[in-house]
Motif scaffolding. Sequence first.
Motif, PDB file in Angstrom:
ATOM      1  N   HIS A  69       0.826  -1.209   0.000  1.00  0.00           N
ATOM      2  CA  HIS A  69       0.000   0.000   0.000  1.00  0.00           C
ATOM      3  C   HIS A  69       0.855   1.250   0.000  1.00  0.00           C
ATOM      4  N   SER A  70       1.944   1.232   0.790  1.00  0.00           N
ATOM      5  CA  SER A  70       2.800   2.413   0.831  1.00  0.00           C
ATOM      6  C   SER A  70       3.419   2.676  -0.534  1.00  0.00           C
ATOM      7  N   PHE A  73       0.888   4.209  -2.734  1.00  0.00           N
ATOM      8  CA  PHE A  73       0.765   5.631  -2.380  1.00  0.00           C
ATOM      9  C   PHE A  73       1.878   6.427  -3.056  1.00  0.00           C
ATOM     10  N   LEU A  77       0.011   8.586  -5.987  1.00  0.00           N
ATOM     11  CA  LEU A  77      -0.307   9.941  -5.519  1.00  0.00           C
ATOM     12  C   LEU A  77       0.500  11.023  -6.227  1.00  0.00           C
ATOM     13  N   THR A  81      -1.425  13.691  -8.593  1.00  0.00           N
ATOM     14  CA  THR A  81      -1.409  15.049  -8.061  1.00  0.00           C
ATOM     15  C   THR A  81      -0.619  15.978  -8.970  1.00  0.00           C
ATOM     16  N   TRP A 169      -8.489   3.587  -2.164  1.00  0.00           N
ATOM     17  CA  TRP A 169      -8.619   4.623  -3.191  1.00  0.00           C
ATOM     18  C   TRP A 169      -9.333   5.849  -2.642  1.00  0.00           C
ATOM     19  N   MET A 172      -6.764   7.798  -0.799  1.00  0.00           N
ATOM     20  CA  MET A 172      -5.856   8.481  -1.722  1.00  0.00           C
ATOM     21  C   MET A 172      -6.510   9.712  -2.337  1.00  0.00           C
ATOM     22  N   LEU A 175      -6.128  12.652  -0.192  1.00  0.00           N
ATOM     23  CA  LEU A 175      -4.789  13.247  -0.217  1.00  0.00           C
ATOM     24  C   LEU A 175      -4.572  14.054  -1.492  1.00  0.00           C
ATOM     25  N   ALA A 236       3.541  11.144   1.036  1.00  0.00           N
ATOM     26  CA  ALA A 236       2.654   9.999   0.840  1.00  0.00           C
ATOM     27  C   ALA A 236       3.133   8.794   1.637  1.00  0.00           C
ATOM     28  N   SER A 241      -0.040  10.357   5.130  1.00  0.00           N
ATOM     29  CA  SER A 241      -0.790   9.116   4.970  1.00  0.00           C
ATOM     30  C   SER A 241      -1.129   8.541   6.342  1.00  0.00           C
ATOM     31  N   THR A 259      -6.208  -0.906   4.188  1.00  0.00           N
ATOM     32  CA  THR A 259      -5.620   0.419   4.022  1.00  0.00           C
ATOM     33  C   THR A 259      -4.371   0.626   4.874  1.00  0.00           C
TER      34      THR A 259
END
Lengths: 308, 307
Positions: A69-70, A73, A77, A81, A169, A172, A175, A236, A241, A259
């Motif tokens: 997950h990290s 991210f 992200l 972004t 999601w 995310m 963020l 992130a 996070s 998550t």
Amino acid sequence: MQHGKYRFIVGFLALPLGLYALFVVWPFIQSIYYSFTDWTGLSPEFKMVGFDNYTRMLHDDIFWKSLEHSLLFALVLPLVTISLALFFAFMINVGGRRRRGGPVISGVRGSSFYKIVYFFPQVLSIAIVALLFQFAYNPDSGAVNSILRGIGLDSVQPLWLGDPNLALWCVMAVLVWSTVGFFVVLFSAGMASIPAELYEAALLDGASRATTFFRVTLPLLWDTVQSGWVYMGILALGAESFAVVQIMTTGPGGPDYSTTVLVLYVYQKAFRDGQAAYATTIGVALLVVTLAFAAIVMRLGRRERLEY
Amino acid sequence: MKTTETPAPLPAESGATVSTIDVPAPEPARRKREGGVLNVFSHGVLVIWAIMVVTPLLWAVMTSFKSDSSIFSSPWSLPDKLHFDNWSRAWTDANMSDYFLNTILVVGGSLIGTLVLGSMAAYVLARFDFPGNRFIYYLFVGGMSFPIMLALVPLFYVVNNMGLLNTIHGLILVYIAYSLPFTVFFLTAFFRTLPTSVAEAAFVDGASHTRTFFQIMLPMAKPGLISVGIFNFLGQWNQYMLPTVLNTDPDKKVLTQGLVQLAVSQGYKGDWSGLFAGLVMAMLPVLGAYVVFQRQVVQGLTAGALK
């Protein structure tokens, strides 16, 4: 200038350096040391256990889930972004049509308004933002699902944060919502320093807006984009996070750890499960991931520096 | 949206490159149409994002004036009447006033400390040559890229052993320490750009180094201090992770923690309107300050990141 110089230097550095060493550097060094012990954090006793914590980590399913997950991210992200922010910043600064007698390069109408509004979420605490969206995502009474009901999509009522496939999601998206504005402003400042002659020349040569963006703006903005990328990646992986996942998802860590991110897992092991040593081991993994991420971005993004 | 205005400044050759978004159009109208389609599309996206940013904030303000039952039954309807009692309940019963006071104390102390200590260190590192200068500089700057979470576990015990856990001054010291990397980095670069002649003249006239710093260099560095001050203010005001770990005494909670705590406890009590009032209360001061000092905030934040 020599008179009293060293006394002055020591006098001025002692306090800041002392605080920094005590609260930042020393804990960092300690945490690497603790990762080789079986310290619980609850009692002062511990003994050295060599690489036991590291072997345990490699066999820990939840660790791999959090790592996955990290990494997601850190990849998704910044990509989303920064792409959005580049598009907005280009429209706001360069995308406008030429008005009679006006400057060659200008933003779309209302660009200063957009710049102010987009920045709103950036001044709010991520904790407040997370709480707000937790309500918006509420499946029964939340704002999102009632909009869906309002436009006749009664059958589409996702559980959002309660759905293991969606929760990550949703987090995310929050963020992205809260950080795009900062990058719009950052890239706008960068674009403002690109000389207008370059755009003029490009327009004379018949470049479209897309060409102008990819051939003029992006190359000249590359350094800013790259440092923005690293900055967003570090956010992130770290503090931001932690706040969104800890506040927004149930557990915390989401349904079926869907998550959990590394930074949250460190927190839980240390302050909930009383496994301080193991927590620092995961923390070392997080440090390695962060440094590797920064190194890769710097390496891949290396280009010849453009002078203008 | 704007197809009736003067045609876009783009020359005709641009047609080929943007044609992916274009619709088939008769040749004479092509140039005008294409610019129009692109404009409508990109304006549309800008407007949609603006709506997406503002709507949740307005929704929160609106919700903070509603009764609990209507929050649940119809999240988007306007309040039947303005329930100001939500706000007073949050302010007094839910301790928002205490959280505000704690945050002001912590951030006020940390901000002053960060600026004073940060500029002292940065001045020495920027202006004096001594063995270890580079090492100390990189030691400070390296702190920007380390994940705080790694240090938090041992930090908790360092703070605990010093008897500073759950105290306002303990939190202030830790905030200062974690704000120093960026502050020193930014201000070192800033002090290097300031002219040396004035400071040297003062020194020749017999002012001590300390006096030269406080009476001459610090006033000259005001623009830099404002930039880095805004950056630190926002960061420290919004800090969540450090207080969550180091400050668990309910009476000492800062705003962000207090709100999360409130969300948990109000969840049991069912006082959602009070919680929304608290949220909006915490949002409005910073949003208001941003709108007023918008230019300085933006300059302060981007100046740091662009260096």
